[in-house]
Motif scaffolding. Structure first.
Motif, mmCIF file in Angstrom:
data_model
loop_
_atom_site.group_PDB
_atom_site.id
_atom_site.type_symbol
_atom_site.label_atom_id
_atom_site.label_comp_id
_atom_site.label_asym_id
_atom_site.label_seq_id
_atom_site.Cartn_x
_atom_site.Cartn_y
_atom_site.Cartn_z
ATOM 1 N N LEU A 98 -56.406 72.606 6.658
ATOM 2 C CA LEU A 98 -55.419 73.664 6.498
ATOM 3 C C LEU A 98 -56.061 75.013 6.811
ATOM 4 O O LEU A 98 -57.146 75.322 6.298
ATOM 5 C CB LEU A 98 -54.861 73.657 5.073
ATOM 6 N N VAL A 99 -55.395 75.793 7.651
ATOM 7 C CA VAL A 99 -55.858 77.135 8.014
ATOM 8 C C VAL A 99 -54.676 78.080 7.839
ATOM 9 O O VAL A 99 -53.629 77.894 8.459
ATOM 10 C CB VAL A 99 -56.370 77.179 9.473
ATOM 11 N N SER A 100 -54.849 79.106 6.989
ATOM 12 C CA SER A 100 -53.717 79.999 6.708
ATOM 13 C C SER A 100 -54.184 81.430 6.501
ATOM 14 O O SER A 100 -55.121 81.682 5.740
ATOM 15 C CB SER A 100 -52.959 79.532 5.460
ATOM 16 N N GLY A 101 -53.504 82.370 7.170
ATOM 17 C CA GLY A 101 -53.718 83.783 6.913
ATOM 18 C C GLY A 101 -52.941 84.225 5.688
ATOM 19 O O GLY A 101 -52.038 83.526 5.208
ATOM 20 N N SER A 102 -53.284 85.392 5.169
ATOM 21 C CA SER A 102 -52.682 85.852 3.916
ATOM 22 C C SER A 102 -51.177 86.098 4.040
ATOM 23 O O SER A 102 -50.452 85.986 3.053
ATOM 24 C CB SER A 102 -53.376 87.130 3.440
ATOM 25 N N ALA A 103 -50.697 86.433 5.243
ATOM 26 C CA ALA A 103 -49.262 86.694 5.411
ATOM 27 C C ALA A 103 -48.418 85.435 5.249
ATOM 28 O O ALA A 103 -47.188 85.520 5.152
ATOM 29 C CB ALA A 103 -49.007 87.319 6.780
ATOM 30 N N SER A 104 -49.074 84.277 5.204
ATOM 31 C CA SER A 104 -48.338 83.006 5.070
ATOM 32 C C SER A 104 -48.500 82.366 3.690
ATOM 33 O O SER A 104 -48.019 81.257 3.465
ATOM 34 C CB SER A 104 -48.814 82.010 6.141
ATOM 35 N N TYR A 105 -49.145 83.052 2.763
ATOM 36 C CA TYR A 105 -49.387 82.453 1.443
ATOM 37 C C TYR A 105 -48.103 82.070 0.725
ATOM 38 O O TYR A 105 -48.088 81.133 -0.080
ATOM 39 C CB TYR A 105 -50.180 83.415 0.552
ATOM 40 N N ARG A 106 -47.014 82.794 0.992
ATOM 41 C CA ARG A 106 -45.762 82.461 0.298
ATOM 42 C C ARG A 106 -45.272 81.073 0.682
ATOM 43 O O ARG A 106 -44.448 80.476 -0.017
ATOM 44 C CB ARG A 106 -44.699 83.516 0.616
ATOM 45 N N ASN A 107 -45.788 80.516 1.793
ATOM 46 C CA ASN A 107 -45.413 79.167 2.225
ATOM 47 C C ASN A 107 -46.392 78.105 1.731
ATOM 48 O O ASN A 107 -46.315 76.952 2.156
ATOM 49 C CB ASN A 107 -45.363 79.109 3.764
ATOM 50 N N LEU A 108 -47.279 78.494 0.829
ATOM 51 C CA LEU A 108 -48.315 77.564 0.372
ATOM 52 C C LEU A 108 -47.757 76.280 -0.235
ATOM 53 O O LEU A 108 -48.277 75.189 0.053
ATOM 54 C CB LEU A 108 -49.234 78.280 -0.618
ATOM 55 N N PRO A 109 -46.708 76.318 -1.067
ATOM 56 C CA PRO A 109 -46.190 75.053 -1.614
ATOM 57 C C PRO A 109 -45.793 74.051 -0.536
ATOM 58 O O PRO A 109 -46.090 72.858 -0.639
ATOM 59 C CB PRO A 109 -44.983 75.497 -2.444
ATOM 60 N N GLN A 110 -45.125 74.533 0.532
ATOM 61 C CA GLN A 110 -44.718 73.638 1.615
ATOM 62 C C GLN A 110 -45.939 73.097 2.371
ATOM 63 O O GLN A 110 -45.979 71.916 2.750
ATOM 64 C CB GLN A 110 -43.799 74.367 2.601
ATOM 65 N N MET A 111 -46.941 73.947 2.572
ATOM 66 C CA MET A 111 -48.151 73.498 3.267
ATOM 67 C C MET A 111 -48.902 72.459 2.438
ATOM 68 O O MET A 111 -49.447 71.486 2.975
ATOM 69 C CB MET A 111 -49.055 74.700 3.600
ATOM 70 N N THR A 133 -43.376 89.860 1.331
ATOM 71 C CA THR A 133 -44.659 89.946 0.633
ATOM 72 C C THR A 133 -44.866 88.691 -0.207
ATOM 73 O O THR A 133 -43.928 87.926 -0.441
ATOM 74 C CB THR A 133 -44.702 91.191 -0.272
ATOM 75 N N PHE A 134 -46.104 88.483 -0.642
ATOM 76 C CA PHE A 134 -46.446 87.306 -1.441
ATOM 77 C C PHE A 134 -46.239 87.655 -2.910
ATOM 78 O O PHE A 134 -47.127 88.183 -3.568
ATOM 79 C CB PHE A 134 -47.888 86.897 -1.162
ATOM 80 N N GLU A 135 -45.040 87.389 -3.402
ATOM 81 C CA GLU A 135 -44.712 87.667 -4.799
ATOM 82 C C GLU A 135 -44.547 86.342 -5.529
ATOM 83 O O GLU A 135 -43.822 85.461 -5.068
ATOM 84 C CB GLU A 135 -43.436 88.489 -4.901
ATOM 85 N N THR A 136 -45.223 86.222 -6.637
ATOM 86 C CA THR A 136 -45.136 84.989 -7.417
ATOM 87 C C THR A 136 -45.350 85.298 -8.888
ATOM 88 O O THR A 136 -46.197 86.141 -9.225
ATOM 89 C CB THR A 136 -46.178 83.961 -6.952
ATOM 90 N N PRO A 137 -44.589 84.648 -9.764
ATOM 91 C CA PRO A 137 -44.844 84.813 -11.199
ATOM 92 C C PRO A 137 -46.041 83.994 -11.668
ATOM 93 O O PRO A 137 -46.477 84.116 -12.807
ATOM 94 C CB PRO A 137 -43.542 84.300 -11.844
ATOM 95 N N PHE A 138 -46.575 83.166 -10.777
ATOM 96 C CA PHE A 138 -47.657 82.259 -11.165
ATOM 97 C C PHE A 138 -48.996 82.851 -10.727
ATOM 98 O O PHE A 138 -49.497 82.585 -9.638
ATOM 99 C CB PHE A 138 -47.443 80.883 -10.547
ATOM 100 N N VAL A 139 -49.550 83.716 -11.577
ATOM 101 C CA VAL A 139 -50.811 84.388 -11.272
ATOM 102 C C VAL A 139 -51.830 84.017 -12.338
ATOM 103 O O VAL A 139 -51.609 84.240 -13.531
ATOM 104 C CB VAL A 139 -50.630 85.922 -11.228
ATOM 105 N N ALA A 140 -52.945 83.439 -11.903
ATOM 106 C CA ALA A 140 -53.998 83.028 -12.838
ATOM 107 C C ALA A 140 -54.979 84.185 -12.999
ATOM 108 O O ALA A 140 -56.032 84.224 -12.362
ATOM 109 C CB ALA A 140 -54.711 81.776 -12.321
ATOM 110 N N ARG A 141 -54.622 85.141 -13.818
ATOM 111 C CA ARG A 141 -55.455 86.343 -13.951
ATOM 112 C C ARG A 141 -56.752 86.008 -14.682
ATOM 113 O O ARG A 141 -56.741 85.400 -15.748
ATOM 114 C CB ARG A 141 -54.681 87.442 -14.675
#
Length: 439
Positions: A98-111, A133-141
């Protein structure tokens, strides 16, 4: 594939926060994080391409662990080097899936779903023109007291030396409501410090047109429970006086501005395509220095850019003294892939770059020594960041982003994340020493 993962992060604070969001997404998709590559079914490298030879470091790390492929493990390269190198990564490291740039992180579940289904070469490389933008409520701070919020992604500045516009895509901002909702959730969860992030954080433009960047700063600083708000990194072209006015007006906004200048020479700034002059930059510094609060100023410097002369270097050195920075981050120029400067003749020998860098650092050290001396006897409120048990000291950070090591007469050391008033008793060029006041 075992639904366990290991992630290693290279580079800047934005990359570190991206990893927090990637980790949270993976965990929401049923993955469990492990601390050793040998225990992971999926190994991710979140990469940075800013530094020299960044891609070489990534491929070296991949080569170190390719033996694990035989155990059924999967590899993913994400982030800036992934976007920069693209599908060439599959050629250099065929065991990467898997190779992904940051602009595609919102598609991570599908990948991830495709990866689990057995696909071998999955890419997220075509989203640099997205407005999302990559917005998610699931952030492991990773820090339960200080948290980060990315408010703007990408960059439209195209400085001649910088690869970011080519790896992170165009500028795209979150709505003010989205940012404030996340900040309120963080305050409710017990966070007391928030740092707003962006490649050029002050280039923020609210898609809903409700707030300017300065107004957003003030709004985050007004959330109950938030004691400190920071922001990084600012670009001089978009640094407006209302930002300084907000810092003056809202006590929770930290009295620190990081404003990268890169060079003190207008000629070099022109060659860098920074699109401002030395005088333009100094006007913004004058706004900061005219503030009611004593605002700490830090910056980034590049030495040895193609065509830089000894006179240009001296102009940078005199700028350091005129501004009186509290700290600088100085680097030797190195050509980066896909940038305009890569076609410029890099005419300055490495040994000259090393010498020039040391000249600036030596002159800056004296400025910092004098700046830090001014804090002697001052009482500062510090956020506790850790403990040095060997020295029996507590490590804290001031609102000006300065590190203070201090002692306390209390039998129990103050907890990480707590706030302590400390009197400064000794000063150094990069840190301060103090004693906690009796509460």
């Amino acid at each position: 594939m075992s639904k366990t993962f290991y992630i290693e992060t290279f580079g800047c604070q934005m990359n570190a926060h991206d990893s927090e969001k990637v980790i949270g997404t993976l965990e929401h998709e049923g993955y469990s994080r492990v601390q050793d590559e040998a225990d992971a079914g999926l190994i991710l490298y979140n990469t940075c391409s800013i530094r020299d030879k960044a891609e070489q470091k990534v491929f070296h790390r991949l080569n170190e662990y390719k033996k694990l492929q035989g155990e059924g493990k999967k590899f993913a390269v994400i982030g800036c080097v992934a976007q920069q190198e693209g599908e060439k990564i599959f050629d250099k490291a065929p065991y990467v899936s898997l190779v992904s740039g940051s602009a595609s992180y919102r598609n991570l579940p599908q990948m991830l779903a495709r990866l689990e289904a057995g696909e071998q070469r999955i890419t997220g490389l075509d989203d640099r023109q997205t407005d999302e933008t990559f917005e998610t409520p699931f952030v492991a701070r990773t820090n339960p007291h200080r948290g980060y919020i990315t408010i703007i992604e990408g960059c439209d500045k195209f400085c001649a030396y910088c690869v970011v516009p080519y790896t992170r895509g165009k500028e795209r901002s979150r709505t003010a409501n989205s940012v404030l909702d996340e900040a309120i959730r963080m305050a409710d969860a017990g966070f007391t410090e928030i740092q707003l992030l962006g490649q050029n954080v002050n280039s923020y433009h609210d898609p809903s047109a409700k707030m300017t960047f300065a107004e957003l700063l003030a709004a985050v600083g007004s959330i109950p429970g938030i004691r400190r708000v920071r922001f990084t990194t600012s670009h001089p072209r978009d640094f407006t006086k209302d930002i300084v006015d907000a810092i003056d007006a809202v006590p929770t906004l930290c009295d620190h501005v990081h404003l990268p200048v890169q060079s003190g020479s207008t000629n070099v700034l022109r060659a860098m395509a920074r699109e401002y002059t030395r005088d333009w930059y100094l006007e913004r510094i004058s706004w900061i220095k005219a503030a009611k609060r004593n605002i700490s100023i830090t910056s980034d410097i590049i030495v040895g850019f193609p065509g830089e002369t000894e006179e240009d270097l001296e102009q940078t050195a005199t700028l350091l003294e005129e501004v009186g920075y509290d700290a600088i981050f100085a680097f030797k120029y190195s050509p980066r892939p896909n940038t305009p400067a890569i076609n410029m003749a890099d005419s300055i020998p490495e040994e000259v770059k090393v010498k020039r860098l040391q000249i600036l650092l030596d002159r800056q050290r004296e400025t910092q020594r004098l700046n830090y001396e001014r804090h002697l006897g001052e009482v500062m409120e510090l956020m506790v960041e850790g403990h040095n048990r060997q020295r029996n000291q507590v490590i804290g950070r001031s609102t000006q982003n300065k590190t203070v090591n201090f002692t306390t007469t209390q039998p129990i050391l103050p907890a990480t994340g707590s706030y302590v008033s400390v009197r400064i008793t000794q000063t150094f060029p990069n840190s301060l020493l103090g004693e906690a006041l009796a509460s």
